[in-house]
Design a protein around this motif. Structure first.
Motif, PDB file in Angstrom:
ATOM      1  N   ALA A   1       2.204  -0.791  -6.502  1.00 42.67           N
ATOM      2  CA  ALA A   1       1.297  -0.903  -5.358  1.00 42.67           C
ATOM      3  C   ALA A   1       0.075  -1.764  -5.663  1.00 42.67           C
ATOM      4  O   ALA A   1      -0.417  -1.792  -6.792  1.00 42.67           O
ATOM      5  CB  ALA A   1       0.836   0.484  -4.921  1.00 42.67           C
ATOM      6  N   ASP A   2      -0.404  -2.436  -4.633  1.00 43.27           N
ATOM      7  CA  ASP A   2      -1.689  -3.129  -4.695  1.00 43.27           C
ATOM      8  C   ASP A   2      -2.811  -2.161  -4.325  1.00 43.27           C
ATOM      9  O   ASP A   2      -3.935  -2.317  -4.770  1.00 43.27           O
ATOM     10  CB  ASP A   2      -1.712  -4.313  -3.717  1.00 43.27           C
ATOM     11  CG  ASP A   2      -0.646  -5.342  -4.035  1.00 43.27           C
ATOM     12  OD1 ASP A   2      -0.576  -5.783  -5.201  1.00 43.27           O
ATOM     13  OD2 ASP A   2       0.124  -5.696  -3.124  1.00 43.27           O
ATOM     14  N   ALA A   3      -2.497  -1.202  -3.441  1.00 39.67           N
ATOM     15  CA  ALA A   3      -3.478  -0.228  -2.974  1.00 39.67           C
ATOM     16  C   ALA A   3      -2.865   1.161  -2.949  1.00 39.67           C
ATOM     17  O   ALA A   3      -1.696   1.326  -2.594  1.00 39.67           O
ATOM     18  CB  ALA A   3      -3.974  -0.603  -1.580  1.00 39.67           C
TER      19      ALA A   3
ATOM     20  N   TRP B   1      -3.205   1.119 -13.490  1.00 37.57           N
ATOM     21  CA  TRP B   1      -3.792   1.059 -12.145  1.00 37.57           C
ATOM     22  C   TRP B   1      -5.112   0.302 -12.135  1.00 37.57           C
ATOM     23  O   TRP B   1      -5.834   0.315 -11.138  1.00 37.57           O
ATOM     24  CB  TRP B   1      -3.969   2.458 -11.578  1.00 37.57           C
ATOM     25  CG  TRP B   1      -2.688   3.211 -11.365  1.00 37.57           C
ATOM     26  CD1 TRP B   1      -1.400   2.748 -11.507  1.00 37.57           C
ATOM     27  CD2 TRP B   1      -2.562   4.574 -10.967  1.00 37.57           C
ATOM     28  NE1 TRP B   1      -0.497   3.738 -11.234  1.00 37.57           N
ATOM     29  CE2 TRP B   1      -1.179   4.877 -10.900  1.00 37.57           C
ATOM     30  CE3 TRP B   1      -3.473   5.569 -10.677  1.00 37.57           C
ATOM     31  CZ2 TRP B   1      -0.692   6.124 -10.531  1.00 37.57           C
ATOM     32  CZ3 TRP B   1      -3.005   6.817 -10.314  1.00 37.57           C
ATOM     33  CH2 TRP B   1      -1.618   7.087 -10.242  1.00 37.57           C
TER      34      TRP B   1
ATOM     35  N   THR C   1       0.842  -1.190   0.000  1.00 42.32           N
ATOM     36  CA  THR C   1       0.000   0.000   0.000  1.00 42.32           C
ATOM     37  C   THR C   1       0.877   1.241   0.000  1.00 42.32           C
ATOM     38  O   THR C   1       1.904   1.279   0.668  1.00 42.32           O
ATOM     39  CB  THR C   1      -0.910   0.000   1.250  1.00 42.32           C
ATOM     40  OG1 THR C   1      -1.669  -1.213   1.263  1.00 42.32           O
ATOM     41  CG2 THR C   1      -1.855   1.184   1.256  1.00 42.32           C
TER      42      THR C   1
ATOM     43  N   GLY D   1     -10.163   1.463 -10.786  1.00 42.42           N
ATOM     44  CA  GLY D   1      -9.857   1.016  -9.440  1.00 42.42           C
ATOM     45  C   GLY D   1     -11.083   0.611  -8.641  1.00 42.42           C
ATOM     46  O   GLY D   1     -12.221   0.835  -9.042  1.00 42.42           O
TER      47      GLY D   1
ATOM     48  N   ASP E   1      -7.856  -2.212 -11.500  1.00 39.96           N
ATOM     49  CA  ASP E   1      -8.146  -3.161 -10.417  1.00 39.96           C
ATOM     50  C   ASP E   1      -7.301  -2.980  -9.164  1.00 39.96           C
ATOM     51  O   ASP E   1      -7.320  -3.836  -8.280  1.00 39.96           O
ATOM     52  CB  ASP E   1      -8.071  -4.613 -10.909  1.00 39.96           C
ATOM     53  CG  ASP E   1      -9.125  -4.911 -11.960  1.00 39.96           C
ATOM     54  OD1 ASP E   1     -10.207  -4.287 -11.915  1.00 39.96           O
ATOM     55  OD2 ASP E   1      -8.868  -5.751 -12.836  1.00 39.96           O
ATOM     56  N   LYS E   2      -6.580  -1.868  -9.059  1.00 38.49           N
ATOM     57  CA  LYS E   2      -5.927  -1.561  -7.780  1.00 38.49           C
ATOM     58  C   LYS E   2      -7.003  -1.102  -6.799  1.00 38.49           C
ATOM     59  O   LYS E   2      -8.043  -0.585  -7.187  1.00 38.49           O
ATOM     60  CB  LYS E   2      -4.879  -0.459  -7.943  1.00 38.49           C
ATOM     61  CG  LYS E   2      -3.618  -0.897  -8.685  1.00 38.49           C
ATOM     62  CD  LYS E   2      -2.588   0.206  -8.692  1.00 38.49           C
ATOM     63  CE  LYS E   2      -1.394  -0.134  -9.564  1.00 38.49           C
ATOM     64  NZ  LYS E   2      -0.513  -1.132  -8.974  1.00 38.49           N
TER      65      LYS E   2
ATOM     66  N   ASN F   1      -5.679  -9.548  -3.423  1.00 37.13           N
ATOM     67  CA  ASN F   1      -4.354 -10.034  -3.827  1.00 37.13           C
ATOM     68  C   ASN F   1      -3.789 -10.915  -2.701  1.00 37.13           C
ATOM     69  O   ASN F   1      -2.819 -10.538  -2.061  1.00 37.13           O
ATOM     70  CB  ASN F   1      -3.440  -8.846  -4.117  1.00 37.13           C
ATOM     71  CG  ASN F   1      -2.192  -9.247  -4.847  1.00 37.13           C
ATOM     72  OD1 ASN F   1      -1.990 -10.418  -5.156  1.00 37.13           O
ATOM     73  ND2 ASN F   1      -1.340  -8.281  -5.117  1.00 37.13           N
TER      74      ASN F   1
ATOM     75  N   ALA G   1      -7.219  -4.713   0.205  1.00 33.66           N
ATOM     76  CA  ALA G   1      -6.241  -4.999  -0.855  1.00 33.66           C
ATOM     77  C   ALA G   1      -5.706  -6.425  -0.729  1.00 33.66           C
ATOM     78  O   ALA G   1      -5.504  -7.106  -1.735  1.00 33.66           O
ATOM     79  CB  ALA G   1      -5.099  -3.986  -0.796  1.00 33.66           C
TER      80      ALA G   1
END
Length: 186
Positions: free
Chosen positions: A50-52, A84, A4, A118, A86-87, A183, A179
């Motif tokens: 980043a995932d989030a 970005w 994140t 997102g 689906d983050k 993931n 997040a």
């Protein structure tokens, strides 16, 4: 754990204090938008990895300041490639007034996240809205779209109510947990 990042602009230090609290809750990396509205190449790389992404800005005159808007406009490079997509995203805003039109700023952030494809995370906490509630209670300002924070205009960031700081930390935890759900291998 999901990676994140908290990307924010702070004009006077109030938003920075909240960014730090959100980052503490999320165990996130802080990325500060500079006074000219720029991010380093390393910061853009961190956003890509980043995932989030948690977006943060004060509310000035009913919306985010130009520095944050410059960042948002520059994110169009990521938009063109769907970098970005689906983050997980979240957002927060700080103003001197209890309301201060922060909702408008948050909706702008939510729209930016949606344009990138997102997934937006709400605050997820009911408001503290009883007669006994105080500014030291979690979500005393009654946010739902994202985190709302009030910082007195005649005081430094240390005067931000404890309830807003606790709400910020909790929101960081929530964004990170959401997040992680999207993931699980992270």
């Amino acid at each position: 754990m999901a990676k994140t990042v908290v990307v924010y602009f702070s004009g006077y230090g109030h938003t920075q204090r909240i960014a730090e609290a959100v980052a503490q809750g999320a165990q996130a990396q802080l990325l500060r938008i500079d006074p000219e509205g720029n991010l380093s190449d390393e910061a853009w790389d961190a956003l890509a990895q980043a995932d989030a992404i948690v977006l943060g800005a004060p509310t000035y005159m009913g919306s985010a300041p130009w520095q944050f808007k410059k960042f948002a406009d520059a994110s169009s490079k990521a938009w063109f490639t769907r970098a970005w997509q689906d983050k997980v995203f979240g957002g927060f805003s700080v103003s001197a007034s209890l309301n201060g039109d922060k909702q408008v700023t948050l909706i702008g952030m939510q729209t930016l996240a949606s344009q990138h494809g997102g997934i937006w995370v709400s605050l997820g906490v009911p408001p503290s809205n009883t007669l006994a509630a105080t500014r030291n209670d979690v979500n005393n300002l009654g946010g739902s779209v994202g985190l709302l924070v009030q910082a007195p205009s005649d005081a430094d960031a240390a005067a931000i109510p404890d309830g807003d700081i606790a709400t910020a930390r909790g929101y960081g935890v929530r964004v990170s947990q959401v997040a992680q759900r999207f993931n699980p291998g992270a």
